[in-house]
Design an enzyme around this catalytic site. Structure first.
Site, PDB file in Angstrom:
ATOM      1  N   ASP A 134       0.842  -1.169  -0.017  1.00  0.00           N
ATOM      2  CA  ASP A 134      -0.007   0.058   0.069  1.00  0.00           C
ATOM      3  C   ASP A 134       0.957   1.247  -0.105  1.00  0.00           C
ATOM      4  O   ASP A 134       1.812   1.176  -0.579  1.00  0.00           O
ATOM      5  CB  ASP A 134      -0.922   0.037   1.383  1.00  0.00           C
ATOM      6  CG  ASP A 134      -2.058   0.600   0.989  1.00  0.00           C
ATOM      7  OD1 ASP A 134      -2.239   1.799   0.721  1.00  0.00           O
ATOM      8  OD2 ASP A 134      -3.352  -0.118   0.811  1.00  0.00           O
ATOM      9  N   HIS A 171      -3.254   6.019   3.417  1.00  0.00           N
ATOM     10  CA  HIS A 171      -4.158   4.734   3.266  1.00  0.00           C
ATOM     11  C   HIS A 171      -3.755   3.560   3.889  1.00  0.00           C
ATOM     12  O   HIS A 171      -4.291   2.795   4.349  1.00  0.00           O
ATOM     13  CB  HIS A 171      -4.062   4.779   1.589  1.00  0.00           C
ATOM     14  CG  HIS A 171      -5.136   3.821   1.047  1.00  0.00           C
ATOM     15  ND1 HIS A 171      -4.824   2.428   0.812  1.00  0.00           N
ATOM     16  CD2 HIS A 171      -6.333   4.113   0.730  1.00  0.00           C
ATOM     17  CE1 HIS A 171      -5.930   2.147   0.275  1.00  0.00           C
ATOM     18  NE2 HIS A 171      -7.010   2.867   0.253  1.00  0.00           N
ATOM     19  N   SER A 388     -11.443  -0.784  -0.433  1.00  0.00           N
ATOM     20  CA  SER A 388      -9.978  -0.767   0.300  1.00  0.00           C
ATOM     21  C   SER A 388     -10.196  -1.213   1.791  1.00  0.00           C
ATOM     22  O   SER A 388      -9.323  -1.751   2.355  1.00  0.00           O
ATOM     23  CB  SER A 388      -9.688   0.763   0.252  1.00  0.00           C
ATOM     24  OG  SER A 388      -8.693   0.786  -0.862  1.00  0.00           O
TER      25      SER A 388
END
Length: 568
Positions: A134, A171, A388
Site C-alpha cells: 500500500d 491509506h 479498500s
C-alpha cells in the site's frame, strides 16, 4: 443433464476465452502508447518460461532491464517506443504491457462480522504475518505489542524510488489498522469505545508502493508481491492485502499483476483484493487483480454504523462482476467497508489535509467531564470508505482462521469463507451518496455480493476442508434464452469443459441451491431463493448485455480502492 442451448453457449464462450479473442489475441496490450514525449516507455515483458541469460540478452539489446522478477517469468524494462514491436516478436515473449500507473469504525465492524468474540479465546492473529502492499504504514501505538515492548510492523521496505516506507498518504496505515490495531490509543479511563482491528495481535509486513498522492506503478506492486513471497518463511507471511487495483486491459491470463498475485497464491499465501469502487457505473466494473479467479475479491457493505447486521446493505459504489472480457464471477464475498474508523498516520498525511471531513472527533470515543465535552479531532483515528476498507476486514479474518488452523491452504480458506458467508441479504437496496445526495439502486445478485456477507463466527466454527481449487467460476450468457450459467474457470485455463453445477441457471427465478457446487461442497447455501422473478431479461438487461460483447473494458490507472466519503 445439460441442455443443448447451455452446451452451445459454453462452447462459444470457452472458445473465445481460450483464444483470448475477447482482448484481440495480441501480444502487445491495447493501452500501449504509440509515442511518448521522451520517446521511451516503461514496460513489463512476460516470457513463456523463466528467461535464460540468452533470452535476457535478446531483449536487453532493445532497452534497459530495470528489474527481473522472481515469482513470475517477467522483467521491467525502459525501452524506446520504436522497439516494442521487436520485443513482442521474440518467440520467447508471451506479452508486453506498459508499466501502468497506480493511485489508491472498528468497534462496530468487528461486532458486525462476529469477530470480537474470539479474542478472549486467544484467537487474535498471533504469529500470523500480513503483508500490506500500500502507501506505507506508520507504526502507531495500536500497532505495537500489548506491553509496548516492540512494534508489530516487523518489516518495512519501500519500492517507490526516493521515498522511505513511511505513510505520508494515509491509506496504508488505515488499512493496517483494520487488520491489526489493538486499540491501545482508545483503551483505559475516559474512553467510551475501544477501536480494534480484526486480528489485534497479527504482525504487519509493510511494503510501500504508493507515493504521497496515492500514485504508484504496477511494476512496483509486482516487485512488492515478489518480496512478500521471498519473505514468507522469515515472517510467516500467510496473507497479502491488496487494497488497490487498476482497470482491466487484458485477460487475467496475460495481466502481469494477476500473474504475480497467482504466484503468491500458489506459494501458499492467501491474496485478498479489492473489487473496486465503480459499482455506480453498473456491471463489469471489477478491477485487476480482483479479476483473477484464484484470489479472494471483496466488495463493500454499509453497516449503517450499527453492530447488528439487519440494517446492512451493499455499498452503492462497490464494483460488480462479471469481470470484463473473461466474465469471471466476482466479487467472491462482501464485508463492511463504508465509514470505517481506523488508524490515522498523522494529521499531516495527504488524505487528512485534503479531506478534513475524514477526521473524527475525539468525542467519538472519549467521554467528557464536568469541565465540558472533549474537544478537537483525533490524532490517532480517521474515517474512510471503499472496498479498500472491506479487504482488510477479510484479511484480518483470514489471520484468525490461520492461527486457529495453520495447515489451511489459500483454497481452503477461500472455500470456507464463501461457504459460510451469510446469504440473508435483501433482494434490492438503495443508497445515497454523501457528497452528491444522488440515490442509487442495487440488485444484490451474485455479481454484486458473490457468495454473501462475511461471517467470522461461521468461518471459525466451520471445519470443512476443501480438496479442490477454489477458482471463481465463469458466467456464460445465452442470448437466445436470456439465461446465465456458471462454468468452471478451469475450462477457461485448461480447456476442460466441466460445468460448475449442471443446472445453475438464471431465468424466471434465481436459485442458489444444492446445484451451486465446488466439488462436493455448497458455496451458496442449501436453499437460498433470491426473489421470485429476478430476470436477466428486458427489465434488467439495460447496459448488461454489453458485458457479453467483450467490449466492456475500462480506462485509467492503478489506484487505492478507497473513497474519502461513501454512502449515507
Amino acid at each position: 443433464m445439460k441442455s443443448a442451448a447451455v452446451k452451445g453457449a459454453v462452447r462459444v464462450v470457452l472458445a473465445g476465452l481460450t483464444s483470448l479473442a475477447a482482448f484481440g489475441g495480441a501480444r502487445i496490450s491495447s493501452d500501449m502508447p504509440a509515442s511518448t514525449p521522451s520517446g521511451t516507455v516503461d514496460i513489463i515483458v512476460q516470457f513463456k518460461t523463466k528467461p535464460t541469460a540468452e533470452a535476457l540478452n535478446q531483449v536487453l539489446a532493445a532497452g534497459e532491464i530495470k528489474r527481473q522478477y522472481r515469482a513470475i517469468p517477467a522483467v521491467h524494462m525502459t525501452v524506446p517506443v520504436s522497439m516494442i514491436g521487436r520485443i513482442a516478436s521474440n518467440p520467447l515473449v508471451v506479452y508486453v504491457s506498459p508499466d501502468r500507473t497506480t493511485t489508491g469504525s472498528l468497534d462496530i465492524t468487528t461486532q458486525t462480522v462476529n469477530a470480537n468474540q474470539f479474542w478472549s479465546s486467544g484467537f487474535d492473529g498471533t504469529g500470523i504475518g500480513v503483508a500490506v502492499i500500500d502507501s506505507g504504514v506508520t507504526s502507531k501505538l495500536d500497532l505495537w505489542t500489548a506491553d509496548h515492548s516492540r512494534s508489530r510492523v516487523v518489516f518495512s521496505e519501500s519500492f517507490v524510488p526516493g521515498l522511505d516506507s513511511s505513510d505520508d498518504y494515509g491509506h496504508g496505515t488505515h488499512v493496517a489498522g483494520i487488520v491489526a490495531a489493538n486499540g491501545a490509543a482508545s483503551t483505559g479511563p475516559g474512553f467510551t469505545r475501544t477501536l480494534k482491528g480484526l486480528a489485534p495481535n497479527a504482525n504487519i509486513i509493510n511494503l510501500r508502493v504508493l507515493d504521497a498522492q496515492g500514485n504508484g506503478r504496477e511494476s512496483e506492486v509486482i516487485a512488492a508481491i515478489d518480496e512478500a513471497i521471498a519473505l514468507k518463511q522469515t515472517y510467516n507471511i500467510r496473507i497479502i492485502n491488496l487494497s488497490l487495483g487498476h482497470p482491466i486491459y487484458e485477460s487475467f491470463m496475460l495481466d502481469p499483476l494477476c500473474q504475480a498475485a497467482e504466484a503468491a497464491w500458489k506459494a501458499g499465501i492467501t491474496v485478498v483484493v479489492a473489487a473496486g469502487n465503480m459499482g455506480r457505473s453498473g456491471y463489469a466494473t471489477i478491477n485487476s487483480p480482483g479479476n483473477d479467479p484464484f484470489v479472494i475479491t471483496v466488495g463493500a457493505m454499509n453497516a449503517n454504523y450499527t453492530p447488528w447486521r439487519g440494517d446492512d446493505k451493499i455499498a452503492s459504489y462497490s464494483s460488480k462482476g462479471p469481470t470484463a472480457g473473461d466474465h469471471i464471477v466476482k466479487p467472491d464475498l462482501v464485508a463492511p467497508g463504508n465509514g470505517i474508523v481506523s488508524l490515522l498516520a498523522s494529521r499531516e498525511c495527504t488524505l487528512a489535509t485534503e479531506y478534513p471531513d475524514t477526521l473524527v472527533s475525539n468525542s467519538y470515543y472519549q467521554a467528557g467531564s464536568s469541565l465540558g465535552p472533549v474537544m478537537g479531532t483525533s490524532a490517532d483515528y480517521f474515517k474512510l470508505s471503499g472496498t479498500s476498507m472491506a479487504v482488510p476486514v477479510v484479511s484480518g479474518t483470514v489471520a484468525l482462521m490461520l492461527q486457529q488452523n495453520p495447515a489451511l491452504t489459500p483454497d481452503q480458506v477461500k472455500a470456507r469463507l464463501m461457504k459460510t458467508a451469510s446469504k440473508g441479504l435483501p433482494r434490492f437496496t438503495t443508497a445515497t451518496d454523501v457528497l452528491s445526495s444522488t440515490t442509487y439502486s442495487t440488485q444484490e445478485d451474485i455479481f454484486a455480493v458473490g457468495a454473501g456477507y462475511l461471517d467470522v463466527q461461521a468461518a471459525m466454527w466451520n471445519t470443512d476442508i476443501a480438496n479442490f481449487q477454489a477458482l471463481s467460476p465463469v458466467a456464460v450468457y445465452n442470448s437466445s434464452t436470456k439465461t446465465v450459467s456458471l462454468v468452471s474457470a478451469q475450462s477457461v485455463m485448461w480447456g476442460d469443459s466441466v460445468m460448475w453445477g449442471d443446472s445453475v441457471m438464471w431465468g424466471d427465478s434465481v436459485m442458489w441451491g444444492d446445484s451451486v457446487m465446488w466439488g462436493d461442497s455448497v458455496m451458496w447455501g442449501d436453499s437460498v431463493m433470491w426473489g421470485d422473478s429476478v430476470m436477466w431479461g428486458d427489465s434488467t438487461m439495460s447496459g448488461f448485455s454489453a458485458i457479453w460483447s467483450n467490449n466492456a473494458l475500462t480506462a485509467g490507472g492503478l489506484q487505492p480502492a478507497a473513497l474519502n466519503n461513501g454512502d449515507k
